[in-house]
Design an enzyme around this catalytic site. Structure first.
Site, short mmCIF file in Angstrom:
data_model
loop_
_atom_site.label_atom_id
_atom_site.label_comp_id
_atom_site.label_asym_id
_atom_site.label_seq_id
_atom_site.Cartn_x
_atom_site.Cartn_y
_atom_site.Cartn_z
N ASP A 24 -3.57 -6.80 5.07
CA ASP A 24 -4.43 -7.69 5.86
C ASP A 24 -4.53 -9.14 5.29
O ASP A 24 -4.70 -10.09 5.75
CB ASP A 24 -5.94 -7.36 5.87
N PHE A 76 -4.33 3.13 14.85
CA PHE A 76 -4.40 4.33 13.85
C PHE A 76 -5.65 3.71 13.03
O PHE A 76 -5.58 2.73 12.65
CB PHE A 76 -3.29 4.62 13.18
N LYS A 110 -13.32 0.08 15.89
CA LYS A 110 -12.00 -0.59 15.91
C LYS A 110 -11.49 -0.52 17.47
O LYS A 110 -10.92 -1.55 18.10
CB LYS A 110 -11.08 0.23 15.25
N LYS A 150 -10.84 -4.04 18.61
CA LYS A 150 -9.62 -4.63 18.87
C LYS A 150 -8.97 -4.36 20.42
O LYS A 150 -7.70 -4.47 20.68
CB LYS A 150 -8.46 -3.93 18.03
N ILE A 173 -2.17 -7.25 14.16
CA ILE A 173 -1.14 -7.35 15.04
C ILE A 173 -1.50 -6.46 16.19
O ILE A 173 -1.39 -6.99 17.46
CB ILE A 173 0.03 -6.64 14.30
N LYS A 205 9.20 -16.41 -10.95
CA LYS A 205 8.41 -15.56 -11.41
C LYS A 205 7.20 -16.07 -12.43
O LYS A 205 7.43 -16.80 -13.21
CB LYS A 205 9.36 -14.46 -12.52
N ASN A 265 0.94 -1.10 -0.13
CA ASN A 265 0.11 0.00 0.16
C ASN A 265 0.83 1.18 0.12
O ASN A 265 1.99 1.13 -0.03
CB ASN A 265 -0.97 -0.02 1.16
#
Ligand code: C5P
Length: 399
Positions: free
Chosen positions: A279, A325, A339, A343, A308, A289, A210
């Site tokens: 995720d 975050f 969250k 979490k 995590i 490849k 990302n």
């Protein structure tokens, strides 16, 4: 020693005879690693020329609030946001009074109002003016608002008087600021921070990842180091420079970040999950490849990675504070709160990444630090200032 390495300072120079010392002050800040931009009031320009401070700071000096050219180059709001600290030195009795009133009819006053960064004021004036009740009341008001007053010192004055009102020596001003910015609030504590993206290989040359730059996590590490914490940064591949003194564990995959986080958090007081973790990972990784020829559609089968921050929060050796975050594009706070609960976090920093000027890859960020019973809005500022605010809140909670 570069105690102020890479910190952005606005030095506001006002109309005192001590304005000539601003030249040495700018040099001293730069010697200590700071980036400096100077604002001079009209009065200051009667005592020392902008050219002197331009040459020493390496940047054009800012003087006018209503100058369209200057505003187009770096407007006063932009300048105020750029700053990690605003130092007014020398500060005259009048400039202190103006600060108390919140006047914004000159560039320095407007920046002082517009900056979310800490403000330092080094007074310089005749001893009688310093001793006057009006000045003393003004100084007390600034202190009550969290503005740090550095000096003045006592001795013989340019006007021939002897007493309190001399500008502190430039090196002493810089040392006092370096000491105050290094709060020591987390001395003896261990903070573990995840930062940057993770990468999930598909084959030896391709991966899923990302756009995380790692800047927020690295800024948090710097704020922790400056607060005296033992700091461990578990970082995915980024191009940020880790702050001196940080223990860096470089990882690539989510599984590696997970393993390093579980191990390091066992001795941590605070765990901050600032990484943008991938995720899902390919169920199988090709050891060769993958060739394009003859492939009409390509399906990737993905399996979930461990969460995590949730695993750290649920572990037997849970750190006292576990912080996440939440980068969202809509319903930011509602998702962040979910969250926080799902979490088992103590805090979550919620920010809106649909706003291009903040979040991923940007130098700036803004958001809300949500606790189980608290909510602190943090206005747009540099990631460094924001990181310092977050770390200040966390260290207050830790006590
Ligand atoms: O669920 P979401 O990815 O939006 O949650 C963001 C928070 O959870 C961040 O603090 C991120 O570092 C953390 N996280 C994690 N492991 C994952 C996914 C997210 O630690 N697999």
């Amino acid at each position: 020693m570069a105690r102020l390495f890479n910190r952005n300072f606005i030095v506001g120079v006002t109309g005192s005879i001590a304005a000539y010392k601003a030249a040495e002050l700018v040099r001293s800040l730069i010697r200590d690693g700071a980036n400096v931009r100077v604002i001079m009031t009209e009065g200051a320009r009667e005592f020392i020329t902008p050219l002197t401070l331009q040459a020493l700071s390496g940047h054009e000096v800012h003087t006018d609030l209503l100058d369209t050219e200057a505003e187009a180059a770096m407007g006063h709001i932009e300048l105020a946001r750029w700053a990690d600290a605003l130092l007014i030195a020398p500060a005259t009795a009048d400039s202190i009074a103006r600060l108390v009133q919140g006047r914004a009819d000159d560039l320095l006053g407007a920046c002082a109002l517009a900056t979310p960064a800490p403000i330092f004021v080094s007074p310089a004036m005749n001893q009688e003016m310093w001793a006057k009740q009006a000045t003393q009341d003004n100084v007390q008001t600034l202190i009550a608002r969290g503005i740090a007053i550095l000096g003045p010192s006592s001795g013989s004055q340019a006007c021939g008087d002897v007493g309190a009102g001399r500008l502190l020596e430039p090196d002493d001003i810089v040392s006092a600021i370096a000491e105050q910015l290094s709060t020591g609030a987390l001395a003896g504590r261990h903070v573990v921070i995840t930062a940057g993206p993770t990468r999930e290989p598909i084959c030896p040359v391709r991966y899923i990842s990302n756009r995380s730059s790692g800047k927020m996590g690295y800024a948090l590490a710097e704020a922790c180091i400056n607060s005296g914490a033992k700091t461990t940064l578990i970082s995915g591949p980024v191009s940020c420079e880790p702050p001196a003194g940080t223990t860096v564990i470089e990882v690539e995959t989510t599984q590696q970040m997970f393993a390093a986080s579980m191990a390091a958090s066992a001795t941590a007081d605070i765990f901050i999950g600032a990484a943008a973790v991938v995720d899902f990972k390919p169920a199988t990784v090709s050891d060769r490849k993958i060739k394009r020829s003859g492939v009409k559609t390509m399906n990737l089968s993905l399996v979930p990675n461990p969460d995590i921050v949730a695993s750290v929060a649920g572990s037997e050796s849970r750190p006292r504070l576990v912080v996440g975050f939440a980068a969202e594009t809509h319903d930011v706070q509602a998702y962040a709160r979910k969250k926080l609960a799902s979490k088992s976090l103590d805090f979550i920093f919620a920010n809106d990444v649909s706003d291009q000027s903040i979040g991923f890859n940007s130098e700036k960020n803004a958001g809300v630090l949500i606790g189980r019973n608290s909510e602190i809005t943090m206005p747009m500022s540099s990631k460094r200032v924001l990181a310092e605010s977050i770390i200040r809140e966390l260290s207050n909670v830790l006590g």
